[in-house]
Each structure stands twice: as structure tokens, then as C-alpha cells.
Design an enzyme around this catalytic site. Sequence first.
Site, PDB file in Angstrom:
ATOM      1  N   HIS A 111      21.286  72.766 -22.663  1.00 56.74           N
ATOM      2  CA  HIS A 111      21.315  71.309 -22.654  1.00 56.74           C
ATOM      3  C   HIS A 111      21.871  70.769 -21.327  1.00 56.74           C
ATOM      4  O   HIS A 111      21.923  71.495 -20.327  1.00 56.74           O
ATOM      5  CB  HIS A 111      22.076  70.774 -23.855  1.00 56.74           C
ATOM      6  CG  HIS A 111      21.643  71.407 -25.142  1.00 56.74           C
ATOM      7  ND1 HIS A 111      20.421  71.154 -25.738  1.00 56.74           N
ATOM      8  CD2 HIS A 111      22.243  72.343 -25.939  1.00 56.74           C
ATOM      9  CE1 HIS A 111      20.295  71.879 -26.834  1.00 56.74           C
ATOM     10  NE2 HIS A 111      21.387  72.616 -26.987  1.00 56.74           N
ATOM     11  N   GLU A 148      28.365  70.027 -26.528  1.00 60.17           N
ATOM     12  CA  GLU A 148      27.874  71.397 -26.381  1.00 60.17           C
ATOM     13  C   GLU A 148      27.543  71.674 -24.918  1.00 60.17           C
ATOM     14  O   GLU A 148      27.816  72.766 -24.401  1.00 60.17           O
ATOM     15  CB  GLU A 148      26.640  71.614 -27.244  1.00 60.17           C
ATOM     16  CG  GLU A 148      26.056  73.013 -27.131  1.00 60.17           C
ATOM     17  CD  GLU A 148      24.755  73.192 -27.884  1.00 60.17           C
ATOM     18  OE1 GLU A 148      24.160  74.288 -27.766  1.00 60.17           O
ATOM     19  OE2 GLU A 148      24.314  72.247 -28.580  1.00 60.17           O
ATOM     20  N   HIS A 203      24.745  78.754 -25.736  1.00 60.87           N
ATOM     21  CA  HIS A 203      24.700  77.612 -26.659  1.00 60.87           C
ATOM     22  C   HIS A 203      25.876  77.673 -27.625  1.00 60.87           C
ATOM     23  O   HIS A 203      26.641  78.637 -27.651  1.00 60.87           O
ATOM     24  CB  HIS A 203      23.400  77.627 -27.470  1.00 60.87           C
ATOM     25  CG  HIS A 203      22.190  77.254 -26.688  1.00 60.87           C
ATOM     26  ND1 HIS A 203      21.668  75.982 -26.666  1.00 60.87           N
ATOM     27  CD2 HIS A 203      21.386  78.002 -25.879  1.00 60.87           C
ATOM     28  CE1 HIS A 203      20.597  75.946 -25.892  1.00 60.87           C
ATOM     29  NE2 HIS A 203      20.413  77.167 -25.394  1.00 60.87           N
ATOM     30  N   GLU A 285      24.521  81.768 -29.608  1.00 57.25           N
ATOM     31  CA  GLU A 285      25.224  80.642 -30.216  1.00 57.25           C
ATOM     32  C   GLU A 285      26.655  81.121 -30.449  1.00 57.25           C
ATOM     33  O   GLU A 285      26.914  81.941 -31.333  1.00 57.25           O
ATOM     34  CB  GLU A 285      24.560  80.241 -31.533  1.00 57.25           C
ATOM     35  CG  GLU A 285      23.093  79.832 -31.421  1.00 57.25           C
ATOM     36  CD  GLU A 285      22.901  78.397 -30.948  1.00 57.25           C
ATOM     37  OE1 GLU A 285      23.921  77.695 -30.721  1.00 57.25           O
ATOM     38  OE2 GLU A 285      21.738  77.981 -30.809  1.00 57.25           O
TER      39      GLU A 285
END
Length: 321
Positions: A111, A148, A203, A285
Site C-alpha cells: 500500500h 498498514e 503487509h 501478513e
Amino acid sequence: MRYDESPPPPESASSISPDRRWFTRRSALTIAVASLAPAALAAWVLTQTQAGSGRDRQPPPAAAVPASHTTPLDGKPNPAAGATPTGGSPSAQPPAKGPLTGRTVVVDPGHNTGNFDHTTEIDRQVDIGTNRKECDTTGTTTNSGYMEAEFTLDVSRRLRTLLEAKGLKVVFTHETDRAWGPCIDERARIGNDAKADAVVSVHADGVSEGNRGYHVILPAEVKGGKADTAKIVEPSRLLGERIARNFARTTGSSPANYLGGGTGLVIRDDLGGLNLSTRPKVFIECGNMRDSKDAAQLTNPQWRQKAAQGIADGIVGFLGG
């Protein structure tokens, strides 16, 4: 004159004869010249010795600058004190050498903090081979608002430092040079163009409270359009297994309790960053930002350093370092 004796009283100028005044001035001048001669001679000899043939002549050393002038309290270099100014090129440092020197890792910080202000741009659909999907997303946040994208960039920078210390070349898909994105197809292309030996996308998840733990996402075997993962499925699995094992060891985290069957490994065919990659690639993640216990770890700089170390150890192990 001894220190316990008093000097004789001075003579007045009117009581000294002209001849004696001339002799006194001449004697003082002679003494002054004589005192200067040895110093001048010594300086000339030293200069000639240092000068040599002229090819070895060096400029005089610069005056020393107090440390307080070169390292201000804020820790930033002071350009006025001879440090490299902002935007300049610092003196080249020799790269680390090791068994992995010459190999390349692409790190993809998930992101971008600017995505929240560019929803129109990131909503644009791109081809991921099997279908079309949004260019990018905003990512999630903790309940307190920690993004994030902030987390992924911080861990990625720590990861870069650790990998470069092993002699690896590290390429980022983005850092602070973009207002938003890049799109998922461009992220994949950066890894492909770099001919990376490994690609890792960093992430953190955003599911409900009580869902905890890390998981590593591996590419499924897909073929369609520009997507063909047949050659990377197996090496990506080995990369993911290495990262998962080392991540658990360094952070003390457990595999996700809400997917992956307790293995910490998940296979997906709907992520453009994996589908379009031609290099071994995984997503990690690192935890669930919406769970209070995981969030306490994700917002802790010391824990983020451990996370970076675990990912780095996994990459290095995969590459045989």
C-alpha cells in the site's frame, strides 16, 4: 634579576644622553632581529622538506571543527561544517561483501499512505491475468489509526538494512517518492525487471478482534493472459516456508488462527502481485491490525525490528546464505 630583589629605579628620558639613546634603540633592534632569525630559518627548512619536488606538496590541513558543529543535537549533518548538504551525494561506502553479493531482492512495502487521498486513481481496474482488479487499496489501520502502509514501509526499511549487510542488492517498489500506488501490476513488473532472486511483499491483515497471528501467502499455479506462475510456484513455496519458520522464531508469533490450518501458509490465485510475477515471490501478513494484542506488537518498534529480522533470515536461508 632574582625574584627577591627589586629592580633599580628607571632613568628619566631627559637624563640619558643622545648617544646612549641611539645605542639603546640599536641594541633593541638587533636583539629583535636575532630572535626572529632562528624561527624564520626553521620555518623555511620545514617548508622545503615538506614540499619536496613539488608533486608531493599538500595543502595545509583545515582547522579542526568542534564536534558540536558537525553533529547538531538533532543528529542531522551540518552543511556549514563540511558535511554533505541535503540532496548531495555522500561519500561512497564500500558495499558489504559475502556469499550473497551480486544477488537481488525486491522488497514491496504494501500500500501507500497517500492512497487514502487518491481513491479515484487506485480504484482503476488493471489486468491480473485471471481477471481484473483494483490498481491498489488503502490497506487497513489499527483501531487507533496507525496505517498498514506506515507499518509496511518501516519494516521494509529495517529489512533492507539487514539484507544489505549480507551483501544483497535491495530494490524497493516504492518508498516516499510517490503520492499513491504503485498499481499491483507495476509492483510485479518491478520485481521482474530487476530479475530478482526473491521478492517479498510486506503487509498486515485487517480482520476482526480475536483473529491473531501471521501468515505467508504463496502463489497458486495460474495461467491466463500475462499470468503464468508455473515456474515460480515451487521456489515461492520454499521461500515462504523459510520466512514463516524464521518469522515465528524471531517474533514469537504463532501462525494465524483464522486461516491456513495452523500452518501459517495460504495459497491464493487472486493477487495480481503474485499472478504477474515471474520471480519467486510471497506476501507476508505480519499480524492482524484489528486485534488489540496483535496491534500492540505491530505498533512496537522493537517488535518490528524482530519482524524484519525474521523475514531477512528467511530470505537469506532461501538464497543459501
